[in-house]
Design a protein around this motif. Structure first.
Motif, mmCIF file in Angstrom:
data_model
loop_
_atom_site.group_PDB
_atom_site.id
_atom_site.type_symbol
_atom_site.label_atom_id
_atom_site.label_comp_id
_atom_site.label_asym_id
_atom_site.label_seq_id
_atom_site.Cartn_x
_atom_site.Cartn_y
_atom_site.Cartn_z
ATOM 1 N N GLY A 273 0.789 -1.225 0.000
ATOM 2 C CA GLY A 273 0.000 0.000 0.000
ATOM 3 C C GLY A 273 0.821 1.274 0.000
ATOM 4 O O GLY A 273 0.303 2.342 0.321
ATOM 5 N N ILE A 274 2.088 1.175 -0.345
ATOM 6 C CA ILE A 274 2.947 2.357 -0.415
ATOM 7 C C ILE A 274 2.980 2.808 -1.872
ATOM 8 O O ILE A 274 3.295 2.030 -2.769
ATOM 9 N N HIS A 275 2.622 4.064 -2.091
ATOM 10 C CA HIS A 275 2.484 4.580 -3.448
ATOM 11 C C HIS A 275 3.748 5.307 -3.910
ATOM 12 O O HIS A 275 4.259 6.176 -3.212
ATOM 13 N N ASP B 42 4.157 9.106 -4.679
ATOM 14 C CA ASP B 42 3.503 9.928 -3.656
ATOM 15 C C ASP B 42 4.097 9.715 -2.260
ATOM 16 O O ASP B 42 4.374 10.682 -1.551
ATOM 17 N N ASP B 43 4.281 8.445 -1.855
ATOM 18 C CA ASP B 43 4.801 8.149 -0.522
ATOM 19 C C ASP B 43 6.323 8.017 -0.504
ATOM 20 O O ASP B 43 6.969 8.348 0.486
ATOM 21 N N VAL B 44 6.872 7.506 -1.574
ATOM 22 C CA VAL B 44 8.321 7.285 -1.679
ATOM 23 C C VAL B 44 8.706 7.409 -3.149
ATOM 24 O O VAL B 44 7.924 7.062 -4.032
ATOM 25 N N ARG B 45 9.867 7.947 -3.383
ATOM 26 C CA ARG B 45 10.382 8.019 -4.752
ATOM 27 C C ARG B 45 11.364 6.883 -4.959
ATOM 28 O O ARG B 45 12.079 6.499 -4.052
ATOM 29 N N ALA C 296 11.244 1.002 -18.234
ATOM 30 C CA ALA C 296 10.279 1.910 -18.863
ATOM 31 C C ALA C 296 8.941 1.225 -19.109
ATOM 32 O O ALA C 296 8.070 1.801 -19.747
ATOM 33 N N CYS C 297 8.775 0.012 -18.586
ATOM 34 C CA CYS C 297 7.536 -0.747 -18.807
ATOM 35 C C CYS C 297 6.744 -0.954 -17.525
ATOM 36 O O CYS C 297 5.775 -1.706 -17.518
ATOM 37 N N THR C 298 7.171 -0.343 -16.439
ATOM 38 C CA THR C 298 6.487 -0.519 -15.161
ATOM 39 C C THR C 298 5.455 0.585 -14.963
ATOM 40 O O THR C 298 5.389 1.535 -15.735
ATOM 41 N N ASN C 299 4.657 0.451 -13.923
ATOM 42 C CA ASN C 299 3.688 1.490 -13.585
ATOM 43 C C ASN C 299 3.805 1.812 -12.103
ATOM 44 O O ASN C 299 3.417 0.985 -11.287
ATOM 45 N N PRO C 300 4.377 2.968 -11.765
ATOM 46 C CA PRO C 300 4.875 4.022 -12.636
ATOM 47 C C PRO C 300 6.200 3.633 -13.287
ATOM 48 O O PRO C 300 6.860 2.681 -12.850
ATOM 49 N N ARG D 186 11.810 9.620 -14.748
ATOM 50 C CA ARG D 186 10.489 9.125 -15.146
ATOM 51 C C ARG D 186 9.516 9.346 -13.998
ATOM 52 O O ARG D 186 9.861 9.965 -13.007
ATOM 53 N N THR D 187 8.348 8.775 -14.094
ATOM 54 C CA THR D 187 7.290 9.089 -13.136
ATOM 55 C C THR D 187 7.566 8.596 -11.718
ATOM 56 O O THR D 187 6.963 9.097 -10.772
ATOM 57 N N SER D 188 8.471 7.650 -11.505
ATOM 58 C CA SER D 188 8.713 7.136 -10.149
ATOM 59 C C SER D 188 9.441 8.125 -9.253
ATOM 60 O O SER D 188 9.568 7.882 -8.055
ATOM 61 N N THR D 189 9.910 9.237 -9.822
ATOM 62 C CA THR D 189 10.599 10.240 -9.000
ATOM 63 C C THR D 189 9.980 11.623 -9.132
ATOM 64 O O THR D 189 10.556 12.602 -8.688
ATOM 65 N N LEU D 190 8.796 11.698 -9.728
ATOM 66 C CA LEU D 190 8.145 12.994 -9.862
ATOM 67 C C LEU D 190 7.725 13.533 -8.500
ATOM 68 O O LEU D 190 7.266 12.774 -7.639
#
Length: 94
Positions: free
Chosen positions: A17-19, A22-25, A36-40, A88-92
């Motif tokens: 449940g850690i996003h 939002d919760d962690v980069r 580049a194929c993961t979400n995020p 990429r989106t995992s560190t926004l």
């Protein structure tokens, strides 16, 4: 292996449940295409692997030649290998 570990970490974080981000980069290091194929999408640092391999091989050849001549090898130096930070989106920022 760092991108692979980051992909596993992303899965574990999501299951608990850690996003991300939002919760962690989360950021990897290797630049493998699958990051580049993961979400995020996982941010990564892509290294110039052929340049790194050439540098290592050149140093090994030099060291081997020094040993064959019974010479003391040159002092260890540091080299700079080209890299690219791929945000990429995992560190926004949230």
């Amino acid at each position: 292996m760092s991108d692979t570990i980051a992909i596993g970490a992303l899965r574990e974080l999501t299951e608990h449940g850690i996003h991300v981000p939002d919760d962690v980069r989360l950021m990897g290091f290797d630049g493998i295409p699958f990051s580049a194929c993961t979400n995020p999408l996982i941010s990564t640092v892509a290294m110039d692997v052929p340049a790194m391999a050439r540098t290592v091989i050149d140093r090994m050849v030099t060291l081997n030649e020094s040993n064959l001549r019974h010479e003391r090898p040159d002092d260890i130096t540091h080299d700079h290998i080209q890299f690219q930070v791929m945000p990429r989106t995992s560190t926004l920022a949230a």
